[in-house]
Design a protein around this motif. Structure first.
Motif, PDB file in Angstrom:
ATOM      1  N   PRO A 134       7.196  -7.568 -10.876  1.00 44.90           N
ATOM      2  CA  PRO A 134       7.897  -7.212 -12.120  1.00 44.90           C
ATOM      3  C   PRO A 134       8.784  -5.983 -11.934  1.00 44.90           C
ATOM      4  O   PRO A 134       8.444  -5.071 -11.181  1.00 44.90           O
ATOM      5  N   GLU A 135       9.913  -5.960 -12.644  1.00 45.22           N
ATOM      6  CA  GLU A 135      10.878  -4.883 -12.468  1.00 45.22           C
ATOM      7  C   GLU A 135      10.284  -3.506 -12.748  1.00 45.22           C
ATOM      8  O   GLU A 135      10.521  -2.548 -11.996  1.00 45.22           O
ATOM      9  N   ASP A 136       9.526  -3.391 -13.857  1.00 49.17           N
ATOM     10  CA  ASP A 136       8.970  -2.085 -14.208  1.00 49.17           C
ATOM     11  C   ASP A 136       7.976  -1.605 -13.146  1.00 49.17           C
ATOM     12  O   ASP A 136       7.976  -0.430 -12.766  1.00 49.17           O
ATOM     13  N   VAL A 137       7.154  -2.520 -12.626  1.00 56.16           N
ATOM     14  CA  VAL A 137       6.191  -2.168 -11.582  1.00 56.16           C
ATOM     15  C   VAL A 137       6.921  -1.804 -10.291  1.00 56.16           C
ATOM     16  O   VAL A 137       6.528  -0.867  -9.576  1.00 56.16           O
ATOM     17  N   SER A 138       7.999  -2.498  -9.991  1.00 55.15           N
ATOM     18  CA  SER A 138       8.776  -2.216  -8.785  1.00 55.15           C
ATOM     19  C   SER A 138       9.356  -0.809  -8.828  1.00 55.15           C
ATOM     20  O   SER A 138       9.279  -0.052  -7.848  1.00 55.15           O
ATOM     21  N   VAL A 139       9.930  -0.447  -9.976  1.00 54.96           N
ATOM     22  CA  VAL A 139      10.546   0.879 -10.110  1.00 54.96           C
ATOM     23  C   VAL A 139       9.502   1.987 -10.016  1.00 54.96           C
ATOM     24  O   VAL A 139       9.680   2.958  -9.278  1.00 54.96           O
ATOM     25  N   ILE A 140       8.407   1.848 -10.753  1.00 50.93           N
ATOM     26  CA  ILE A 140       7.410   2.917 -10.761  1.00 50.93           C
ATOM     27  C   ILE A 140       6.656   2.980  -9.435  1.00 50.93           C
ATOM     28  O   ILE A 140       6.246   4.057  -8.988  1.00 50.93           O
ATOM     29  N   SER A 141       6.489   1.838  -8.761  1.00 47.85           N
ATOM     30  CA  SER A 141       5.852   1.841  -7.442  1.00 47.85           C
ATOM     31  C   SER A 141       6.717   2.586  -6.434  1.00 47.85           C
ATOM     32  O   SER A 141       6.214   3.342  -5.598  1.00 47.85           O
ATOM     33  N   PHE A 169      13.645  -5.203  -2.769  1.00 52.70           N
ATOM     34  CA  PHE A 169      12.724  -6.070  -2.033  1.00 52.70           C
ATOM     35  C   PHE A 169      11.591  -6.549  -2.939  1.00 52.70           C
ATOM     36  O   PHE A 169      11.229  -7.731  -2.938  1.00 52.70           O
ATOM     37  N   MET A 170      11.017  -5.630  -3.701  1.00 61.39           N
ATOM     38  CA  MET A 170       9.894  -5.990  -4.563  1.00 61.39           C
ATOM     39  C   MET A 170      10.319  -6.967  -5.650  1.00 61.39           C
ATOM     40  O   MET A 170       9.638  -7.974  -5.900  1.00 61.39           O
ATOM     41  N   ILE A 171      11.437  -6.696  -6.303  1.00 62.42           N
ATOM     42  CA  ILE A 171      11.906  -7.576  -7.377  1.00 62.42           C
ATOM     43  C   ILE A 171      12.216  -8.971  -6.844  1.00 62.42           C
ATOM     44  O   ILE A 171      11.850  -9.985  -7.452  1.00 62.42           O
ATOM     45  N   ASN A 172      12.873  -9.027  -5.691  1.00 62.60           N
ATOM     46  CA  ASN A 172      13.212 -10.318  -5.087  1.00 62.60           C
ATOM     47  C   ASN A 172      11.975 -11.100  -4.656  1.00 62.60           C
ATOM     48  O   ASN A 172      12.035 -12.320  -4.457  1.00 62.60           O
ATOM     49  N   PHE A 219       6.322  -4.516   6.432  1.00 56.75           N
ATOM     50  CA  PHE A 219       7.700  -4.939   6.687  1.00 56.75           C
ATOM     51  C   PHE A 219       8.665  -4.275   5.706  1.00 56.75           C
ATOM     52  O   PHE A 219       9.680  -3.682   6.102  1.00 56.75           O
ATOM     53  N   VAL A 220       8.355  -4.343   4.424  1.00 54.94           N
ATOM     54  CA  VAL A 220       9.254  -3.814   3.387  1.00 54.94           C
ATOM     55  C   VAL A 220       9.406  -2.301   3.516  1.00 54.94           C
ATOM     56  O   VAL A 220      10.526  -1.771   3.484  1.00 54.94           O
ATOM     57  N   TYR A 221       8.292  -1.604   3.670  1.00 54.89           N
ATOM     58  CA  TYR A 221       8.348  -0.139   3.730  1.00 54.89           C
ATOM     59  C   TYR A 221       9.082   0.325   4.989  1.00 54.89           C
ATOM     60  O   TYR A 221       9.909   1.248   4.935  1.00 54.89           O
ATOM     61  N   SER A 222       8.802  -0.316   6.114  1.00 52.89           N
ATOM     62  CA  SER A 222       9.465   0.054   7.371  1.00 52.89           C
ATOM     63  C   SER A 222      10.959  -0.222   7.291  1.00 52.89           C
ATOM     64  O   SER A 222      11.779   0.603   7.704  1.00 52.89           O
ATOM     65  N   PHE A 223      11.325  -1.389   6.765  1.00 52.36           N
ATOM     66  CA  PHE A 223      12.728  -1.757   6.654  1.00 52.36           C
ATOM     67  C   PHE A 223      13.477  -0.777   5.763  1.00 52.36           C
ATOM     68  O   PHE A 223      14.584  -0.324   6.092  1.00 52.36           O
TER      69      PHE A 223
END
Length: 322
Positions: free
Chosen positions: A275-282, A268-271, A240-244
């Motif tokens: 974690p913020e750092d994992v969201s950014v690097i992912s 989407f990931m942070i919400n 869902f997240v990647y497609s959106f």
């Protein structure tokens, strides 16, 4: 390689680096760098394989469309043209849309007005498949349904319009009376006739199904990245997240969806508690694997193919579209 062509790619890379650096600074660059070092890079080949399976499935679509239009080139030429087109994935302007048609004309002699609808059909079925993938998750999570419904209605309206020759030819007839458009009336008719061949019910359903498979490979890659980081997630949520995010990037009309796709994925990931750092690097990893890997493959293919067809001139590509 053409100097203007190279310059546009460099500009896209610089733009992307600014975006990634901005995200890192905003969410604490030190923790982002630390998260980067914690990723198990042994999984990188698997991530690249999943992205490559996306390109292979999309190549099957490309071949199907060429056969529908009775464009006869060898399998080697077809593969070279398709993968060369990946080099334009993050290039501004209309250049990315025109390169494959330009290369097809150089090889087969077929006019751009006949082959350009292949690129349109590819993008249309990609959009429909992404809306379907995102809509399933939106229903399950009860999130962003309105946006996806509107996007679906808009896309379906375009398909219905193109499936109505009487309406389209009436519109083309009116446009043909405009002085500046009149010299191009025949090309516009050819564009539509080719488009009509590619979006029939059978072709649309079959190629949308292939598109769902191709984009699902990248959704799996996104899921794998988060799993490697130890994030408690599900394949449905990742799909869902990647497609959106990909739809948002496509509708932004920015080259490669740069900025919009990255921002959507990260938010989407942070919400969702990542974690913020994992969201950014992912976000960085999945975009390198899915977007920049494609561009690298495209550049390699294009450089090799130029040995056969000669240097590609951007000005010539523009002229072919006139």
């Amino acid at each position: 390689m053409d100097a203007k062509f190279t310059r546009r790619i460099i500009l896209a890379i610089v733009f992307a680096l600014i975006i990634y650096l901005g995200l890192s600074l905003y969410f604490d660059i030190e923790s982002v760098v630390t998260a980067f070092t914690k990723f198990s890079w042994i999984y990188l080949p698997l991530l690249l394989l999943l992205a490559y399976l996306n390109y292979i499935t999309r190549y099957v679509k490309w071949e199907y469309y060429l056969r529908k239009l009775n464009i006869k080139i060898t399998g080697k030429e077809s593969r070279s043209i398709f993968f060369s087109g990946l080099a334009m994935s993050a290039t501004p302007g209309k250049l990315g849309e025109l390169l494959k048609s330009y290369l097809l004309k150089k090889i087969s002699g077929e006019p751009v007005s006949k082959t350009a609808p292949v690129i349109f059909a590819e993008r249309l079925t990609d959009l429909v498949s992404l809306i379907i993938l995102a809509f399933v998750g939106a229903l399950f999570y009860d999130y962003s349904l309105t946006f996806l419904i509107l996007a679906g209605v808009f896309t379906f309206a375009i398909i219905l319009l193109l499936a109505s020759p009487r309406i389209v030819f009436f519109i083309l007839g009116l446009l043909g009376k405009i002085k500046s458009i009149k010299p191009h009336a025949e090309k516009l008719n050819q564009l539509y006739l080719s488009t009509q061949q590619l979006i029939g019910t059978k072709a649309l359903l079959l190629m949308t199904f292939l598109s769902i498979i191709s984009w699902y490979f990248e959704c799996l890659a996104f899921y794998l990245v988060l799993v490697v980081f130890g994030v408690d997630t599900s394949i449905m949520w990742c799909t869902f997240v990647y497609s959106f995010a990909t739809i948002a990037g496509a509708l932004s009309m920015l080259p490669g969806g740069l900025g919009v796709t990255e921002g959507s994925l990260t938010i989407f990931m942070i919400n969702s508690g990542v974690p913020e750092d994992v969201s950014v690097i992912s976000t960085f990893i999945i975009r390198v694997v899915t977007l920049w890997f494609a561009i690298i493959l495209g550049i390699i293919s294009l450089v090799m193919y130029q040995r056969k067809i000669g240097k590609i001139d951007i000005e010539q590509i523009k002229k072919q579209s006139e």
